[in-house]
Scaffold this active site. Structure first.
Site, short mmCIF file in Angstrom:
data_model
loop_
_atom_site.label_atom_id
_atom_site.label_comp_id
_atom_site.label_asym_id
_atom_site.label_seq_id
_atom_site.Cartn_x
_atom_site.Cartn_y
_atom_site.Cartn_z
N TYR A 53 0.84 -1.19 0.00
CA TYR A 53 0.00 0.00 0.00
C TYR A 53 0.88 1.25 0.00
O TYR A 53 1.65 1.48 0.93
CB TYR A 53 -0.92 0.02 1.21
CG TYR A 53 -2.02 -1.02 1.19
CD1 TYR A 53 -2.27 -1.81 0.06
CD2 TYR A 53 -2.84 -1.23 2.30
CE1 TYR A 53 -3.27 -2.75 0.04
CE2 TYR A 53 -3.84 -2.18 2.29
CZ TYR A 53 -4.06 -2.94 1.17
OH TYR A 53 -5.06 -3.89 1.16
N SER A 205 -13.74 -3.82 0.55
CA SER A 205 -14.63 -3.06 -0.33
C SER A 205 -16.10 -3.29 0.01
O SER A 205 -16.92 -3.59 -0.87
CB SER A 205 -14.39 -3.39 -1.80
OG SER A 205 -14.97 -2.43 -2.65
N PRO A 206 -16.50 -3.15 1.28
CA PRO A 206 -17.90 -3.39 1.65
C PRO A 206 -18.86 -2.36 1.06
O PRO A 206 -20.07 -2.59 1.05
CB PRO A 206 -17.88 -3.30 3.19
CG PRO A 206 -16.72 -2.41 3.49
CD PRO A 206 -15.69 -2.74 2.44
N ALA A 208 -18.41 -1.34 -2.14
CA ALA A 208 -18.26 -1.55 -3.59
C ALA A 208 -17.62 -0.34 -4.27
O ALA A 208 -18.11 0.17 -5.28
CB ALA A 208 -19.62 -1.86 -4.22
N GLY A 210 -17.54 2.68 -3.40
CA GLY A 210 -18.35 3.89 -3.33
C GLY A 210 -19.74 3.76 -3.91
O GLY A 210 -20.60 4.64 -3.70
#
Length: 333
Positions: A53, A205-206, A208, A210
Site C-alpha cells: 500500500y 470493499s464493503p 463496492a 463507493g
C-alpha cells in the site's frame, strides 16, 4: 463498538476494521493519524494494511502513530506478496520473500510483532507447503501471532486448511475476500468453507468502491464528480440489478434514519460468518459516517429485502445443488 472473536481464535477484534490503503498520497500523515485516533476513540482496535500500500508508506504512517499507542490493545494486520522494494521483481509467497517481507513490515510498523499476517494473493508458483511452513515458523518465533489469507478460491482455502491440519501447522484463521451487497460471489464457496472451518471473514470493499455510499444516481449517466470511478467502472455497474439494489438500499436507509453507506455496512456485519467489514475512510468525515454502522441492527425483513434485491441466478453446480429434489434433511438425533 462491539468486539468479536476472529474465527475460532481467542483474538478479539472490533466489529469494524480500519483499512489504510489510501494512507500516503491519498491521505497525508497528519490526517491519517487523526483518522486512527478517532477510530480508536470510537472503540476500534482492528487496523489492516499491506506492504504494497503506497509502496510501504501506509505501514510507515501506522508505525509512526503506533509507537505512541497501547500496542497490546490493538490488532495490526498486514500482508505479504508484492514487490519487496521499488523496482524489485521479487513476488509471491515463497520462503525467501515472506521472511524478507515480515522483517521489512516490522521495521516500517515499528513493532516487535504482527497480530495478523496475511498472504495477499494465492501463489501458483510456490508449493503451498513452503508457504505454510514458513508462516508457521513465524508464529513459533513470536514475530507473528496469527496468519490469514486474501483473494483465494474456495478450493485453495480448503486445501490450505487441510494441509495445515495434516501437518500440524498453524492454520489460516481469517479470510479477506471482496464482499458487499453487489459483489457476492464469495457466498458460493468461500464463505461456506470459512463458516464450516471456523475461519473469520474480513470483507474488503464493503461499499463496492463507493457505489453503496448513496452518491451514485442512474439519471446522472456517469460517475459523480470527485469519485474514484471512471466511465469503465460506471459501464460495468450500469444495469438493472445495481439500480434495484440502490433503490432498496435508499428505502431501508430512510426507514432506519441512517445513510446508505451505514446500511450497506450493517448488512455485511449481519451476514453469516462475517467478522468485520474493512472501512476505507480517506477523511475523518468519511470515517464518522462509517462508524454510524455500529450500535444498531437491521430487522430480519430489512436484511431479507436487501439480500433479495442483489440475488443473481446461481452458477453451476450450485443451481443443481439448490434444487428441492436433490436436497436432503439431516437425520435428527
Amino acid at each position: 463498538m462491539d468486539k468479536r472473536f476472529l474465527g475460532r481464535t481467542g483474538l478479539e477484534v472490533s466489529e469494524l476494521c480500519l483499512g489504510t490503503m489510501t494512507f500516503g498520497p491519498g491521505t497525508d500523515e497528519p490526517t491519517a493519524h487523526r483518522i486512527l485516533d478517532e477510530f480508536v476513540a470510537a472503540g476500534g482496535t482492528f487496523v489492516d494494511t499491506a506492504d504494497t500500500y503506497s509502496g510501504g508508506v501506509s505501514e510507515e504512517i501506522i508505525g509512526s502513530w503506533l509507537k505512541n499507542q497501547n500496542r497490546d490493545g490493538l490488532v495490526i494486520a498486514t500482508k505479504v506478496y508484492g514487490e519487496a522494494g521499488p523496482g524489485l521483481p521479487v513476488r509471491g509467497a515463497g520462503r525467501k520473500h515472506i521472511l524478507a517481507g515480515v522483517e521489512a513490515s516490522l521495521r516500517r510498523l515499528q513493532t516487535d510483532f504482527i497480530d495478523l499476517y496475511q498472504i495477499h494473493v494465492f501463489d501458483d508458483a510456490t508449493p503451498l507447503e513452503e508457504t505454510l511452513t514458513t508462516l508457521d515458523a513465524l508464529v513459533t518465533s513470536g514475530k507473528v501471532r496469527f496468519i490469514g489469507a486474501s483473494n483465494l478460491t474456495g478450493w485453495q482455502l480448503q486445501k490450505a486448511i487441510d494441509l495445515s491440519n495434516h501437518r500440524g501447522l498453524e492454520p489460516y484463521v481469517s479470510l479477506q475476500p471482496l464482499y458487499n451487497l453487489l459483489d457476492r460471489d464469495a457466498e458460493h464457496d468461500l464463505i461456506p468453507v470459512a463458516v464450516n472451518e471456523g475461519v473469520g471473514v474480513i470483507a474488503w470493499s464493503p461499499l463496492a468502491g463507493g457505489w453503496l455510499s448513496g452518491k451514485y444516481r442512474k439519471e446522472a449517466g456517469g460517475p459523480p464528480a470527485g469519485s474514484r470511478s471512471g466511465q469503465e467502472d460506471w459501464d460495468a455497474h450500469d444495469n438493472d440489478r445495481t439500480w434495484r439494489v440502490l433503490d432498496v438500499l435508499r428505502s431501508v436507509a430512510d426507514e432506519v434514519d441512517k445513510t446508505p453507506a451505514q446500511v450497506a455496512l450493517r448488512w455485511v456485519l449481519q451476514r453469516p460468518g462475517l467478522t468485520a467489514p474493512i472501512i476505507g475512510a480517506r477523511t475523518p468525515e468519511q470515517l464518522g459516517d462509517n462508524l454510524g454502522a455500529t450500535g444498531w441492527r437491521l430487522s430480519d425483513d430489512q436484511v431479507a429485502r436487501l439480500t433479495e434485491a442483489g440475488d443473481k441466478p446461481l452458477p453451476y453446480p450450485h443451481n443443481i445443488l439448490a434444487m428441492p429434489q436433490f436436497r436432503r434433511a439431516k437425520l435428527q438425533d
